[in-house]
Write a protein that holds these residues in place. Structure first.
Motif, PDB file in Angstrom:
ATOM      1  N   ALA A 272       0.763  -1.470   0.154  1.00 27.76           N
ATOM      2  CA  ALA A 272      -0.022  -0.110   0.418  1.00 27.76           C
ATOM      3  C   ALA A 272       0.301   1.053  -0.213  1.00 27.76           C
ATOM      4  CB  ALA A 272      -0.900  -0.043   1.424  1.00 27.76           C
ATOM      5  N   GLY A 273       0.543   2.413  -0.744  1.00 25.90           N
ATOM      6  CA  GLY A 273       0.726   3.581  -0.755  1.00 25.90           C
ATOM      7  C   GLY A 273       1.952   4.098  -1.352  1.00 25.90           C
ATOM      8  N   ALA A 274       2.243   2.999  -2.801  1.00 24.89           N
ATOM      9  CA  ALA A 274       3.205   2.830  -3.538  1.00 24.89           C
ATOM     10  C   ALA A 274       2.448   2.793  -5.259  1.00 24.89           C
ATOM     11  CB  ALA A 274       3.937   1.565  -3.948  1.00 24.89           C
ATOM     12  N   VAL A 275       3.021   3.352  -6.167  1.00 26.11           N
ATOM     13  CA  VAL A 275       2.654   3.096  -7.622  1.00 26.11           C
ATOM     14  C   VAL A 275       3.091   3.179  -8.143  1.00 26.11           C
ATOM     15  CG1 VAL A 275       2.558   5.530  -9.541  1.00 26.11           C
ATOM     16  CG2 VAL A 275       2.449   5.949  -7.081  1.00 26.11           C
TER      17      VAL A 275
ATOM     18  N   LEU B  45      10.838  -6.403   0.346  1.00 23.74           N
ATOM     19  CA  LEU B  45      11.271  -5.305   0.119  1.00 23.74           C
ATOM     20  C   LEU B  45      10.843  -4.151  -0.053  1.00 23.74           C
ATOM     21  CD1 LEU B  45      14.200  -3.740  -0.085  1.00 23.74           C
ATOM     22  CD2 LEU B  45      14.413  -4.485  -2.457  1.00 23.74           C
ATOM     23  N   GLY B  46       9.383  -4.437  -0.646  1.00 27.19           N
ATOM     24  CA  GLY B  46       8.370  -3.580  -1.516  1.00 27.19           C
ATOM     25  C   GLY B  46       7.515  -2.898  -0.043  1.00 27.19           C
ATOM     26  N   ASP B  47       7.254  -3.712   0.481  1.00 26.63           N
ATOM     27  CA  ASP B  47       6.483  -3.358   1.881  1.00 26.63           C
ATOM     28  C   ASP B  47       7.955  -2.618   2.954  1.00 26.63           C
ATOM     29  OD1 ASP B  47       4.719  -5.732   1.354  1.00 26.63           O
ATOM     30  OD2 ASP B  47       5.488  -6.451   2.704  1.00 26.63           O
ATOM     31  N   ILE B  48       9.439  -3.057   2.996  1.00 21.95           N
ATOM     32  CA  ILE B  48      10.013  -1.541   3.761  1.00 21.95           C
ATOM     33  C   ILE B  48      10.052  -0.841   3.364  1.00 21.95           C
ATOM     34  CG2 ILE B  48      12.727  -2.009   5.578  1.00 21.95           C
ATOM     35  CD1 ILE B  48      12.156  -4.439   4.968  1.00 21.95           C
ATOM     36  N   LEU B  49       9.957  -0.211   2.192  1.00 18.16           N
ATOM     37  CA  LEU B  49      10.098   0.195   1.454  1.00 18.16           C
ATOM     38  C   LEU B  49       8.642   1.223   1.593  1.00 18.16           C
ATOM     39  CD1 LEU B  49      11.729  -0.125  -1.970  1.00 18.16           C
ATOM     40  CD2 LEU B  49      13.137   1.182   0.475  1.00 18.16           C
ATOM     41  N   ALA B  50       7.531   0.666   1.942  1.00 22.15           N
ATOM     42  CA  ALA B  50       6.148   1.309   1.710  1.00 22.15           C
ATOM     43  C   ALA B  50       6.378   2.130   3.270  1.00 22.15           C
ATOM     44  CB  ALA B  50       5.362   0.614   1.462  1.00 22.15           C
ATOM     45  N   GLU B  51       6.160   1.352   4.183  1.00 23.13           N
ATOM     46  CA  GLU B  51       6.445   1.694   5.368  1.00 23.13           C
ATOM     47  C   GLU B  51       7.010   3.021   5.580  1.00 23.13           C
ATOM     48  OE1 GLU B  51       7.537  -1.270   8.101  1.00 23.13           O
ATOM     49  OE2 GLU B  51       5.923  -2.541   7.653  1.00 23.13           O
ATOM     50  N   LEU B  52       8.820   2.926   5.013  1.00 24.47           N
ATOM     51  CA  LEU B  52       9.625   3.798   5.232  1.00 24.47           C
ATOM     52  C   LEU B  52       8.661   4.894   4.476  1.00 24.47           C
ATOM     53  CD1 LEU B  52      13.057   1.970   4.421  1.00 24.47           C
ATOM     54  CD2 LEU B  52      12.251   2.874   6.493  1.00 24.47           C
TER      55      LEU B  52
ATOM     56  N   GLN C 221      12.827  -3.327 -18.927  1.00 31.54           N
ATOM     57  CA  GLN C 221      13.743  -3.328 -19.704  1.00 31.54           C
ATOM     58  C   GLN C 221      14.905  -2.101 -19.770  1.00 31.54           C
ATOM     59  OE1 GLN C 221      12.484  -4.766 -23.764  1.00 31.54           O
ATOM     60  NE2 GLN C 221      12.237  -7.058 -22.696  1.00 31.54           N
ATOM     61  N   MET C 222      13.800  -0.282 -19.916  1.00 34.57           N
ATOM     62  CA  MET C 222      13.690   0.254 -20.033  1.00 34.57           C
ATOM     63  C   MET C 222      15.135   1.034 -18.567  1.00 34.57           C
ATOM     64  SD  MET C 222      10.916   2.181 -20.313  1.00 34.57           S
ATOM     65  CE  MET C 222       9.680   2.144 -22.034  1.00 34.57           C
ATOM     66  N   PHE C 223      14.749   0.330 -17.668  1.00 33.58           N
ATOM     67  CA  PHE C 223      16.232   0.298 -16.482  1.00 33.58           C
ATOM     68  C   PHE C 223      16.892  -0.413 -16.600  1.00 33.58           C
ATOM     69  CE2 PHE C 223      11.907   2.139 -14.993  1.00 33.58           C
ATOM     70  CZ  PHE C 223      12.756   3.342 -14.043  1.00 33.58           C
ATOM     71  N   GLY C 224      16.901  -1.505 -17.817  1.00 35.57           N
ATOM     72  CA  GLY C 224      18.264  -2.591 -17.552  1.00 35.57           C
ATOM     73  C   GLY C 224      18.283  -3.507 -16.213  1.00 35.57           C
ATOM     74  N   VAL C 225      17.362  -3.657 -15.793  1.00 38.94           N
ATOM     75  CA  VAL C 225      17.561  -4.670 -14.614  1.00 38.94           C
ATOM     76  C   VAL C 225      17.874  -5.818 -15.120  1.00 38.94           C
ATOM     77  CG1 VAL C 225      15.091  -5.374 -14.572  1.00 38.94           C
ATOM     78  CG2 VAL C 225      16.138  -5.275 -12.392  1.00 38.94           C
ATOM     79  N   GLN C 226      18.733  -7.205 -14.540  1.00 37.47           N
ATOM     80  CA  GLN C 226      19.287  -7.916 -14.295  1.00 37.47           C
ATOM     81  C   GLN C 226      18.957  -8.982 -13.281  1.00 37.47           C
ATOM     82  OE1 GLN C 226      23.475  -7.082 -15.325  1.00 37.47           O
ATOM     83  NE2 GLN C 226      22.958  -6.500 -17.217  1.00 37.47           N
ATOM     84  N   ALA C 227      18.165  -8.636 -12.233  1.00 33.47           N
ATOM     85  CA  ALA C 227      17.651  -9.123 -10.771  1.00 33.47           C
ATOM     86  C   ALA C 227      16.836  -8.071 -10.326  1.00 33.47           C
ATOM     87  CB  ALA C 227      18.858  -9.701 -10.663  1.00 33.47           C
ATOM     88  N   VAL C 228      16.312  -9.562 -10.052  1.00 38.99           N
ATOM     89  CA  VAL C 228      14.823  -8.420  -9.136  1.00 38.99           C
ATOM     90  C   VAL C 228      15.482  -8.906  -7.670  1.00 38.99           C
ATOM     91  CG1 VAL C 228      13.741  -7.741 -10.859  1.00 38.99           C
ATOM     92  CG2 VAL C 228      13.479 -10.308 -10.083  1.00 38.99           C
ATOM     93  N   PRO C 229      14.663  -8.494  -6.436  1.00 35.42           N
ATOM     94  CA  PRO C 229      14.632  -7.000  -6.646  1.00 35.42           C
ATOM     95  C   PRO C 229      15.815  -6.064  -7.361  1.00 35.42           C
ATOM     96  CG  PRO C 229      14.685  -8.013  -4.434  1.00 35.42           C
ATOM     97  CD  PRO C 229      14.752  -8.611  -5.095  1.00 35.42           C
ATOM     98  N   THR C 230      15.452  -4.928  -8.187  1.00 37.23           N
ATOM     99  CA  THR C 230      16.556  -3.807  -7.854  1.00 37.23           C
ATOM    100  C   THR C 230      15.761  -2.889  -7.806  1.00 37.23           C
ATOM    101  OG1 THR C 230      17.630  -5.152  -9.640  1.00 37.23           O
ATOM    102  CG2 THR C 230      17.345  -2.505  -9.281  1.00 37.23           C
TER     103      THR C 230
END
Length: 295
Positions: free
Chosen positions: A36-39, A74-81, A104-113
């Motif tokens: 919650a709280g994320a876009v 990781l998403g939950d922790i970031l959302a709390e912060l 692909q635009m972010f060039g991600v090679q692994a998740v989470p990033t």
């Protein structure tokens, strides 16, 4: 999926709340639902929610997958912060499964990033899970590095849309007809409005499905090649939270039909898929099985 208004909870800000049609176990919801709280970032809102927004406040982009518990945690922790920092920065989520081109635009090679942007440019990043205290220090350093360099308009309250507020009020009152008319009016002037688009789709489904006869499933089972009977049964099965059964019923019918009939069944099945989040496991499986049935 968004929750049906048969539950008559308060209207949500992004879509009509229809998720009570399907309530998976809590552990499954935690793994598949964004915090919650994320876009949620899509190709359509990437520019507004990430590039433009990062000119106002830092934007922290989490590239994740609901298949990874580490990503969800990781998403939950970031959302709390983000909630604790009350608008000092924005959290944006990119589901690499449903928006691979954005990933692909972010060039991600692994998740989470995680990638932080300011002024439309990436300024910091890391891969893999991190403990809360380390994330707190990372966010603090990000805020210090961008202090006084951005417009800082991110904490201004969003102006309420009176047309959307009126449509939501009709939903809260259980007046489907008035809500549908209100949302259709919004689409007449704003054809791509996401809330109105989702609301029209979901209200239309509920109006149709709640009028189906209770024996629709038995009728369809007795006449497996009757398209209208199958459509009615699929609606009832979704209302009964037998979502996979509804999808499988129509996929089986796709295999047995051809020409216009096959097109009708495929179209109805896609309409049902669109009632749910694209990352829903039943939708992912249903789309894969439909593709196999067609080709």
């Amino acid at each position: 999926m968004t929750r049906p208004r048969s539950s008559l909870g308060p209207a949500l800000a992004g879509a009509v709340d229809l998720s009570a049609l399907k309530q998976p176990p809590a552990s499954a919801r935690a793994a598949s639902a964004p915090p919650a709280g994320a876009v949620e970032v899509t190709e359509a809102n990437l520019e507004a929610e990430v590039l433009v927004r990062s000119g106002e406040v830092p934007v922290v982009v989490l590239l994740w997958t609901p298949r990874s518990e580490a990503s969800a945690a990781l998403g939950d922790i970031l959302a709390e912060l983000a909630s604790a920092d009350a608008g000092k920065w924005s959290l944006a989520l990119v589901n690499v499964d449903t928006t691979p081109r954005v990933a692909q635009m972010f060039g991600v090679q692994a998740v989470p990033t995680v990638v932080a942007l300011a002024g439309g440019q990436p300024i910091a990043s890391f891969q893999g899970p991190q403990p809360p205290e380390q994330l707190r220090r990372w966010i603090d350093s990000l805020l210090q590095a961008t202090a006084g360099k951005l417009s800082g308009r991110g904490d201004e309250p969003e102006q309420a849309d009176p047309e959307l507020e009126a449509a939501r009020a009709h939903l809260d009152n259980g007046d489907f007809d008035a809500a549908l008319a209100a949302y259709q009016g919004i689409l007449a002037s704003k054809p791509n409005d996401p809330e109105a688009t989702g609301a029209v789709r979901q209200i239309t489904f509920l109006q149709r499905a709640t009028t189906r006869p209770q024996d629709a499933v038995a009728v369809a089972d007795a006449a497996p090649d009757d398209l209208e009977a199958a459509f009615a049964a699929a609606d009832v099965e979704i209302l009964q939270q037998n979502v996979a059964a509804a999808f499988n019923r129509l996929i089986a019918l796709v295999k047995r039909t051809a020409g216009d009939d096959r097109t009708k069944v495929r179209t109805r099945l896609i309409e049902l898929f669109e009632l749910f989040d694209a990352a829903d496991p039943d939708v992912i499986a249903g789309r894969r099985n439909l593709a196999n049935a067609l080709y």
